[in-house]
Design an enzyme around this catalytic site. Structure first.
Site, PDB file in Angstrom:
ATOM      1  N   LYS B  89      17.413 -39.418 -52.561  1.00  0.00           N
ATOM      2  CA  LYS B  89      15.993 -39.044 -52.522  1.00  0.00           C
ATOM      3  C   LYS B  89      15.116 -40.152 -51.939  1.00  0.00           C
ATOM      4  O   LYS B  89      14.094 -39.885 -51.311  1.00  0.00           O
ATOM      5  CB  LYS B  89      15.502 -38.693 -53.929  1.00  0.00           C
ATOM      6  CG  LYS B  89      16.194 -37.480 -54.542  1.00  0.00           C
ATOM      7  CD  LYS B  89      15.625 -36.183 -54.056  1.00  0.00           C
ATOM      8  CE  LYS B  89      16.359 -34.987 -54.635  1.00  0.00           C
ATOM      9  NZ  LYS B  89      16.003 -33.728 -53.970  1.00  0.00           N
ATOM     10  N   GLU B 111       6.078 -33.083 -56.379  1.00  0.00           N
ATOM     11  CA  GLU B 111       6.620 -32.253 -57.448  1.00  0.00           C
ATOM     12  C   GLU B 111       7.946 -32.853 -57.863  1.00  0.00           C
ATOM     13  O   GLU B 111       8.573 -33.581 -57.092  1.00  0.00           O
ATOM     14  CB  GLU B 111       6.834 -30.824 -56.937  1.00  0.00           C
ATOM     15  CG  GLU B 111       8.182 -30.574 -56.227  1.00  0.00           C
ATOM     16  CD  GLU B 111       8.348 -31.334 -54.916  1.00  0.00           C
ATOM     17  OE1 GLU B 111       7.335 -31.758 -54.329  1.00  0.00           O
ATOM     18  OE2 GLU B 111       9.504 -31.515 -54.479  1.00  0.00           O
ATOM     19  N   SER B 377      25.816 -37.487 -53.528  1.00  0.00           N
ATOM     20  CA  SER B 377      24.360 -37.607 -53.401  1.00  0.00           C
ATOM     21  C   SER B 377      23.701 -38.468 -54.478  1.00  0.00           C
ATOM     22  O   SER B 377      22.662 -39.061 -54.227  1.00  0.00           O
ATOM     23  CB  SER B 377      23.732 -36.218 -53.390  1.00  0.00           C
ATOM     24  OG  SER B 377      24.048 -35.513 -54.579  1.00  0.00           O
TER      25      SER B 377
HETATM   26  C1  LIG Z   1      21.694 -36.471 -56.952  1.00  0.00           C
HETATM   27  C2  LIG Z   1      21.058 -35.260 -56.404  1.00  0.00           C
HETATM   28  N1  LIG Z   1      21.723 -34.504 -55.527  1.00  0.00           N
HETATM   29  C3  LIG Z   1      21.192 -33.390 -55.005  1.00  0.00           C
HETATM   30  C4  LIG Z   1      19.934 -32.952 -55.381  1.00  0.00           C
HETATM   31  C5  LIG Z   1      19.430 -31.660 -54.810  1.00  0.00           C
HETATM   32  O1  LIG Z   1      18.463 -31.816 -53.813  1.00  0.00           O
HETATM   33  P1  LIG Z   1      18.817 -31.556 -52.296  1.00  0.00           P
HETATM   34  O2  LIG Z   1      19.495 -30.235 -52.211  1.00  0.00           O
HETATM   35  O3  LIG Z   1      17.493 -31.552 -51.627  1.00  0.00           O
HETATM   36  O4  LIG Z   1      19.673 -32.635 -51.805  1.00  0.00           O
HETATM   37  C6  LIG Z   1      19.180 -33.716 -56.287  1.00  0.00           C
HETATM   38  C7  LIG Z   1      17.827 -33.293 -56.710  1.00  0.00           C
HETATM   39  O5  LIG Z   1      17.242 -33.723 -57.657  1.00  0.00           O
HETATM   40  C8  LIG Z   1      19.765 -34.905 -56.813  1.00  0.00           C
HETATM   41  O6  LIG Z   1      19.088 -35.647 -57.696  1.00  0.00           O
END
Ligand SMILES: Cc1ncc(COP(=O)(O)O)c(C=O)c1O
Lengths: 264, 393
Positions: B89, B111, B377
């Protein structure tokens, strides 16, 4: 047949009062009752709000009324069914106001067909961009004879105002302030300057001022600059008040206050 | 097939800017300026410096030996969990805070659902001395109390949202309403590749540093700069968009998106948007959307707050519809098991969102020589309470 919105503006060019209601609020089957009461107590036009789960442009009052209406079971399909015989008793112009998604799920053409068959004169779809309206839907609206009123705000530049006004039929919706919907108690200098600027632009369609118009003083101020005004949140609040009055009496009392002929 | 956004802000039929006129000047200002700013040397040098010295990039590409042996293939983990604040993020919030500065904005709104994006936003606001207001569903504030405290410690104001169902969708509505009411001085840092154009494209560009690095790192490690499979979870889709970006036109790379099935795709408690959604409009964008027959937006469910969104970014709607990406829906239980497997095999506790991507490894059958990259992620610190409860630790 002439569109009732044109008819209205032909007969009257000042102090036009349009009221926004949320369909299915306060009770599911109140829509028709409220429309009749509004016509009887002197509303010139009514905007029938199609409730939506995610009303981005609305403040807390209309959000809440939409949520309640949905909980009551209101849908766009049901609304058209409720209004099937409305033209037997209500003759003032009726405009449907709603967000794009429920309309798209019904299908724009089917929506317009049902508007026409019900006797709806126009629509307001705040999140339908003017460019998309022009390229995708304008011809359809014209062929159905349903008017589309678009919005401008204090931050819309002159060139864009001219373009949006040219696309609007019936009337142009003049959003009074950079804000979501909701009652305010006064009209500021900045707003007056914007209204004055609009007045001097001599737009090709009449304008109605909405957002923040809530009582007789703000209504009269709006009427100095435009053909009239639209009241939403303040009316919804009055309808929802817990008191001993019937629905019809609440409508009458609210309208009396705005028109300046309150009985009290 | 083209996967770049077109001049009107569309990916195929998805995207656009379905916004009320009150938002037009805000969106217009951003649209007119963002490409110029993003492509300028001064922006790029500031952005790159912060990504390196503040976020800690490049994040490693880790050859996961024991997971590879388990699945009989070659698995690499792109370690976005090692970023400052624990997820991808921050790539986006660094980009957007610099953008806000260039546009002379004084006030930041955002948000948040789980609080990850809220924390990443509050972090860059502290870094730059910007006023920061975070909208968060009242229900989410209860569920994610530690992240609320982090945001407060970072100096942000956290405003509880009581409208609708009091979760991410409603927090996003409220942030947009704030922006309508503050059209001049405020920048809205949206947290994923969602919202009206140009947000999906802008956020994708900020996140594309992920695939840019994967290319270089894979070349070093395997002698080829692309994988056979690229796996990511999709909530709004920002980490996936960033991991996919430089490979969108390379059909040799199979894109595997993991969505949250919640209790099961047909259970009524799910966030499997691409599978269940129909085209519709949410938060200013035309995309695949979970909605009822009347066009009312449905409340999603997932064990993972970051995947608990009833839409997907328009790029992902287009990737799914065109067949460029394959979407798997992963249940809560599958995600929990995958989190445990990754933890025990590699010593990495992943975020619950990420665990959905890891679970997708069970759904594909790569060959022994195939190279599989999973975008890791985020890390699982924020999810410990759920893991403790559900995995009976
Ligand atoms: C670690 C992590 N992965 C994925 C996401 C999902 O978001 P996005 O689909 O935009 O990557 C989030 C959202 O809070 C997250 O914290």
């Amino acid at each position: 047949m002439i569109n009732r919105i044109d008819q209205l503006f032909r007969e009257k060019d000042r102090e036009i009062l349009s009221i926004y209601i949320t369909a299915g609020y306060p009770e599911l089957h109140d829509t028709g009752k409220v429309l009749k009461a509004l016509q009887e107590s002197g509303a010139d036009m009514v905007e029938i709000g199609i409730p939506f789960s995610d009303p981005l442009a609305d403040g807390p009052v209309i959000q809440r009324s939409s949520q309640l209406a949905l909980q009551n079971g209101m849908t766009l399909d049901l609304l058209f069914n409720q209004l099937k015989e409305i033209r037997e008793s209500v003759s003032i112009p009726l405009v449907m106001m709603g967000y794009l998604n429920p309309i798209l799920q019904m299908g724009m053409e089917r929506f317009l067909t049902r508007c026409r068959d019900t006797g709806i004169d126009g629509v307001i779809i705040p999140d339908l961009p003017p460019a998309e309206y022009e390229t995708r839907y304008l011809d359809l609206f014209l062929s159905y004879g349903i008017y589309n009123s678009l919005l401008i705000t204090p931050h819309t530049d002159d060139k864009r105002i001219a373009r949006i006004a040219a696309l609007s039929e019936g009337f142009l919706y003049l959003v009074a302030a950079a804000s979501t919907t909701g009652a305010r108690n006064s009209v500021g200098d900045q707003q007056r300057n914007y209204f004055q600027r609009l007045k001097e632009m001599n737009l090709p369609v009449p304008g109605l001022i909405g957002f923040g118009i809530s009582n007789r003083p703000t209504f009269l101020t709006a009427c100095e600059y435009a053909s009239g005004a639209i009241i939403g949140s303040a009316f919804i609040e009055a309808l929802g008040e817990r008191n001993a009055l019937t629905l019809e009496e609440r409508v009458k009392s609210f309208m009396g206050e705005i028109r300046g002929n309150a009985l009290t | 097939m083209g996967f770049e956004v077109d001049a009107g802000g569309f990916y195929g039929e998805y995207g656009g800017a379905y916004i009320p006129e009150m938002l037009y000047p805000n969106i217009r200002e951003l649209e007119e300026n963002y490409m110029k700013i993003v492509q300028s040397d001064s922006f790029q040098s500031k952005f790159r410096l912060l990504l390196r010295d503040y976020a800690g990039r490049p994040t490693p590409l880790f050859r996961a030996e024991r997971l590879s042996a388990h699945f009989g293939t070659q698995i690499f983990l792109k370690r976005e969990d090692l970023n400052h604040t624990g997820a991808h993020k921050i790539n986006n919030t660094i980009g957007q805070i610099l953008m806000a500065g260039q546009l002379n904005k004084k006030r930041i709104i955002a948000e948040t659902g789980a609080g990850q994006h809220g924390v990443a936003t509050a972090t860059v606001c502290a870094l730059t001395g910007m006023e920061c207001i975070i909208y968060m569903g009242a229900l989410d504030m209860e569920r994610q109390a530690p992240n609320v405290k982090k945001m407060l410690m970072l100096g942000a104001e956290v405003r509880p949202v009581h409208s609708g169902n009091k979760t991410l969708k409603d927090a996003t509505n409220e942030a947009i309403r704030d922006w309508i009411n503050h059209p001049v001085d405020t920048h809205y840092i949206i947290g994923s590749v969602v919202g009206p154009h140009p947000y999906p494209d802008m956020v994708t560009r900020f996140q594309s540093v992920i695939s840019e690095e994967i290319r270089i790192q894979l070349m070093e490690k395997t002698g080829r700069d692309y994988p056979d499979y690229l796996v990511a979870c999709v909530g709004g889709g920002s980490n996936a968009a960033g991991a996919y970006y430089h490979y969108l036109e390379n059909e040799g790379v199979k894109l595997i998106s993991a969505e949250a099935a919640g209790l099961g795709v047909d259970s009524g408690f799910t966030a499997a948007t691409s599978l269940l959604g129909r085209p519709g409009i949410i938060h200013g964008s035309r995309t695949l959307l979970m909605q009822d027959a009347d066009g009312q937006i449905e409340e999603p469910y997932s064990i993972s707050a970051g995947l608990d969104y009833p839409g997907v970014g328009p790029l992902h709607a287009w990737l799914a519809e065109s067949g460029r990406a394959t979407v798997f829906a992963i249940t809560d239980d599958e995600a929990l098991q995958a989190a445990m497997l990754c933890t025990r095999k590699e010593g990495i506790i992943p975020a619950l969102e990420t665990a959905h991507a890891l679970a997708a490894l069970e759904k594909i059958s790569p060959g022994a020589e195939d190279v599989v990259v999973v975008n890791l992620s985020g890390r699982g610190d924020k999810d410990m309470e759920t893991y403790i409860e559900k995995l009976e630790i």
